[in-house]
Write a protein that holds these residues in place. Structure first.
Motif, PDB file in Angstrom:
ATOM      1  N   LEU A 138      51.758  66.297  48.765  1.00  0.00           N
ATOM      2  CA  LEU A 138      53.060  66.951  48.771  1.00  0.00           C
ATOM      3  C   LEU A 138      53.388  67.481  47.395  1.00  0.00           C
ATOM      4  O   LEU A 138      53.054  66.862  46.382  1.00  0.00           O
ATOM      5  CB  LEU A 138      54.155  65.955  49.198  1.00  0.00           C
ATOM      6  N   HIS A 139      54.032  68.648  47.333  1.00  0.00           N
ATOM      7  CA  HIS A 139      54.579  69.126  46.062  1.00  0.00           C
ATOM      8  C   HIS A 139      56.091  69.164  46.186  1.00  0.00           C
ATOM      9  O   HIS A 139      56.654  69.536  47.211  1.00  0.00           O
ATOM     10  CB  HIS A 139      53.998  70.477  45.652  1.00  0.00           C
ATOM     11  N   LYS A 140      56.745  68.730  45.106  1.00  0.00           N
ATOM     12  CA  LYS A 140      58.190  68.554  45.134  1.00  0.00           C
ATOM     13  C   LYS A 140      58.883  69.484  44.149  1.00  0.00           C
ATOM     14  O   LYS A 140      58.324  69.857  43.123  1.00  0.00           O
ATOM     15  CB  LYS A 140      58.533  67.096  44.812  1.00  0.00           C
ATOM     16  N   ALA A 141      60.121  69.823  44.478  1.00  0.00           N
ATOM     17  CA  ALA A 141      60.938  70.673  43.619  1.00  0.00           C
ATOM     18  C   ALA A 141      61.511  69.853  42.473  1.00  0.00           C
ATOM     19  O   ALA A 141      61.338  68.630  42.402  1.00  0.00           O
ATOM     20  CB  ALA A 141      62.050  71.315  44.440  1.00  0.00           C
ATOM     21  N   THR A 142      62.215  70.538  41.575  1.00  0.00           N
ATOM     22  CA  THR A 142      62.779  69.878  40.396  1.00  0.00           C
ATOM     23  C   THR A 142      63.721  68.743  40.774  1.00  0.00           C
ATOM     24  O   THR A 142      63.756  67.696  40.120  1.00  0.00           O
ATOM     25  CB  THR A 142      63.528  70.911  39.531  1.00  0.00           C
ATOM     26  N   ASN A 143      64.485  68.920  41.870  1.00  0.00           N
ATOM     27  CA  ASN A 143      65.450  67.893  42.279  1.00  0.00           C
ATOM     28  C   ASN A 143      64.800  66.763  43.077  1.00  0.00           C
ATOM     29  O   ASN A 143      65.491  65.857  43.546  1.00  0.00           O
ATOM     30  CB  ASN A 143      66.575  68.523  43.090  1.00  0.00           C
ATOM     31  N   GLY A 144      63.479  66.803  43.248  1.00  0.00           N
ATOM     32  CA  GLY A 144      62.780  65.737  43.944  1.00  0.00           C
ATOM     33  C   GLY A 144      62.576  65.974  45.427  1.00  0.00           C
ATOM     34  O   GLY A 144      61.859  65.212  46.086  1.00  0.00           O
ATOM     35  N   SER A 145      63.207  67.010  45.974  1.00  0.00           N
ATOM     36  CA  SER A 145      63.035  67.301  47.395  1.00  0.00           C
ATOM     37  C   SER A 145      61.658  67.919  47.648  1.00  0.00           C
ATOM     38  O   SER A 145      61.101  68.614  46.795  1.00  0.00           O
ATOM     39  CB  SER A 145      64.127  68.262  47.878  1.00  0.00           C
ATOM     40  N   ILE A 146      61.096  67.667  48.818  1.00  0.00           N
ATOM     41  CA  ILE A 146      59.759  68.180  49.159  1.00  0.00           C
ATOM     42  C   ILE A 146      59.821  69.678  49.401  1.00  0.00           C
ATOM     43  O   ILE A 146      60.630  70.163  50.196  1.00  0.00           O
ATOM     44  CB  ILE A 146      59.206  67.453  50.396  1.00  0.00           C
ATOM     45  N   SER A 147      58.971  70.434  48.706  1.00  0.00           N
ATOM     46  CA  SER A 147      58.942  71.890  48.876  1.00  0.00           C
ATOM     47  C   SER A 147      57.738  72.354  49.694  1.00  0.00           C
ATOM     48  O   SER A 147      57.651  73.521  50.060  1.00  0.00           O
ATOM     49  CB  SER A 147      58.936  72.587  47.510  1.00  0.00           C
ATOM     50  N   GLY A 148      56.809  71.445  49.967  1.00  0.00           N
ATOM     51  CA  GLY A 148      55.651  71.815  50.787  1.00  0.00           C
ATOM     52  C   GLY A 148      54.529  70.804  50.654  1.00  0.00           C
ATOM     53  O   GLY A 148      54.633  69.817  49.935  1.00  0.00           O
ATOM     54  N   GLY A 149      53.450  71.048  51.376  1.00  0.00           N
ATOM     55  CA  GLY A 149      52.289  70.166  51.316  1.00  0.00           C
ATOM     56  C   GLY A 149      51.362  70.426  52.477  1.00  0.00           C
ATOM     57  O   GLY A 149      51.582  71.338  53.275  1.00  0.00           O
ATOM     58  N   CYS A 150      50.296  69.624  52.589  1.00  0.00           N
ATOM     59  CA  CYS A 150      49.389  69.761  53.724  1.00  0.00           C
ATOM     60  C   CYS A 150      48.677  68.439  54.002  1.00  0.00           C
ATOM     61  O   CYS A 150      48.613  67.554  53.146  1.00  0.00           O
ATOM     62  CB  CYS A 150      48.401  70.907  53.541  1.00  0.00           C
ATOM     63  N   LEU A 151      48.152  68.337  55.218  1.00  0.00           N
ATOM     64  CA  LEU A 151      47.536  67.116  55.709  1.00  0.00           C
ATOM     65  C   LEU A 151      46.051  67.339  55.978  1.00  0.00           C
ATOM     66  O   LEU A 151      45.661  68.320  56.611  1.00  0.00           O
ATOM     67  CB  LEU A 151      48.229  66.676  57.006  1.00  0.00           C
ATOM     68  N   SER A 152      45.235  66.410  55.493  1.00  0.00           N
ATOM     69  CA  SER A 152      43.789  66.449  55.714  1.00  0.00           C
ATOM     70  C   SER A 152      43.370  65.180  56.439  1.00  0.00           C
ATOM     71  O   SER A 152      43.719  64.081  56.023  1.00  0.00           O
ATOM     72  CB  SER A 152      43.055  66.567  54.373  1.00  0.00           C
ATOM     73  N   ILE A 153      42.640  65.327  57.541  1.00  0.00           N
ATOM     74  CA  ILE A 153      42.202  64.170  58.325  1.00  0.00           C
ATOM     75  C   ILE A 153      40.695  64.230  58.529  1.00  0.00           C
ATOM     76  O   ILE A 153      40.079  65.294  58.460  1.00  0.00           O
ATOM     77  CB  ILE A 153      42.896  64.113  59.697  1.00  0.00           C
ATOM     78  N   CYS A 154      40.089  63.087  58.766  1.00  0.00           N
ATOM     79  CA  CYS A 154      38.661  63.035  59.089  1.00  0.00           C
ATOM     80  C   CYS A 154      38.247  61.608  59.369  1.00  0.00           C
ATOM     81  O   CYS A 154      38.969  60.654  59.059  1.00  0.00           O
ATOM     82  CB  CYS A 154      37.806  63.623  57.966  1.00  0.00           C
ATOM     83  N   THR A 155      37.084  61.463  59.964  1.00  0.00           N
ATOM     84  CA  THR A 155      36.460  60.161  60.184  1.00  0.00           C
ATOM     85  C   THR A 155      35.027  60.247  59.699  1.00  0.00           C
ATOM     86  O   THR A 155      34.533  61.322  59.337  1.00  0.00           O
ATOM     87  CB  THR A 155      36.460  59.797  61.678  1.00  0.00           C
ATOM     88  N   ALA A 156      34.352  59.120  59.707  1.00  0.00           N
ATOM     89  CA  ALA A 156      32.969  59.084  59.237  1.00  0.00           C
ATOM     90  C   ALA A 156      32.056  59.942  60.101  1.00  0.00           C
ATOM     91  O   ALA A 156      30.976  60.335  59.673  1.00  0.00           O
ATOM     92  CB  ALA A 156      32.469  57.642  59.209  1.00  0.00           C
ATOM     93  N   LYS A 157      32.493  60.249  61.325  1.00  0.00           N
ATOM     94  CA  LYS A 157      31.640  61.001  62.246  1.00  0.00           C
ATOM     95  C   LYS A 157      31.875  62.510  62.168  1.00  0.00           C
ATOM     96  O   LYS A 157      31.173  63.279  62.822  1.00  0.00           O
ATOM     97  CB  LYS A 157      31.880  60.525  63.686  1.00  0.00           C
TER      98      LYS A 157
END
Length: 259
Positions: A138-157
């Motif tokens: 996540l990346h946050k703004a100056t006031n601490g609120s979340i301004s965006g981000g992304c999710l990465s998932i995976c397994t060993a397979k």
């Protein structure tokens, strides 16, 4: 017949001269220029005005650069960030920024915080990256609120695709425009149990042409995130319009990112 040949030859000479002039103009306009009597380089990096190293060589404190001569070669530093390029024509500067990490062998996650003050990170030439399994950055703004981000998932397979951040082991997104202070955090949304191939999750902003995903990054990226990555910074000269600034040839230094 002779007249026809003569005219063609003169046209050829004229065309050649025009090409030479255009090349000379391109070279002249692309050459960084420091103020007279000021150092114009630090190591391998040109330092053009409005930036400068010594007092009297920069426009104001926002354009002050220091030169770390203890390194070989010396490195320019801007507000604690190493600089690898400054472009007046593009109104850009390339700096090295930190990487946020969340590793299984650490007691606490290591956030990354970068403060530019007046300048902003390019939302066109950078991309925001998360690397890891079951990892959200996540990346946050100056006031601490979340301004965006992304999710990465995976397994060993999972089969990972090198060169692409498609959400499996790596994801990417853009940041909003006009972000000057960047705070990045990484969270483990599901414990990485029995994943010896992925002990850490990473989050960072990076110049888009400088990063291409590779599956070994899941095991170790930039010495477990202790290294840095390049990011592009947009810079402007105050609120003065270029049409007004160009009238003062001694201080003119506008690029496309100016108003």
């Amino acid at each position: 017949m002779a007249l026809h040949v003569s005219v063609k030859f003169r046209c050829f000479v004229l065309l050649l001269c025009l090409q030479l002039v255009s090349v000379q103009i391109a070279v002249a306009t692309s050459r960084p220029i420091a103020k007279p009597g000021c150092k114009d380089r630090c190591g391998n990096v040109s330092i053009p005005y409005p930036f400068g190293i010594a007092d009297g060589c920069f426009l104001d404190e926002w354009f002050k650069v220091t030169c770390n001569d203890s390194l070989n070669p010396p490195k320019p530093v801007y507000r604690g960030l190493s600089v690898s390029n400054i472009s007046v024509l593009d109104g850009e500067m390339t700096t090295e920024v930190g990487i946020a990490t969340n590793c299984d062998d650490q007691h606490a996650a290591d956030d990354s915080m970068t403060f530019l003050g007046k300048f902003t990170f390019s939302n066109k030439k950078n991309k925001f990256i998360a690397i890891g399994c079951n990892t959200v950055a996540l990346h946050k703004a100056t006031n601490g609120s979340i301004s965006g981000g992304c999710l990465s998932i995976c397994t060993a397979k999972d089969t990972f695709t090198n060169g692409f951040c498609n959400g499996i082991g790596c994801c990417e997104t853009r940041i909003p425009a006009a972000i000057s202070n960047l705070s990045v955090t990484v969270e483990d949304i599901n414990e990485r149990k029995n994943m010896s191939f992925n002990l850490c999750g990473y989050g960072f902003l990076v110049e888009q042409n400088s990063f291409s995903f590779s599956s070994p990054y899941l095991k170790d990226f930039k010495s477990k995130g202790t290294g840095t990555v390049p990011a592009v910074v947009d810079w402007t000269i105050g609120n003065e319009k270029c049409d007004d600034a160009i009238r003062n040839s001694t201080s003119y230094a506008c690029g496309p990112n100016t108003l």
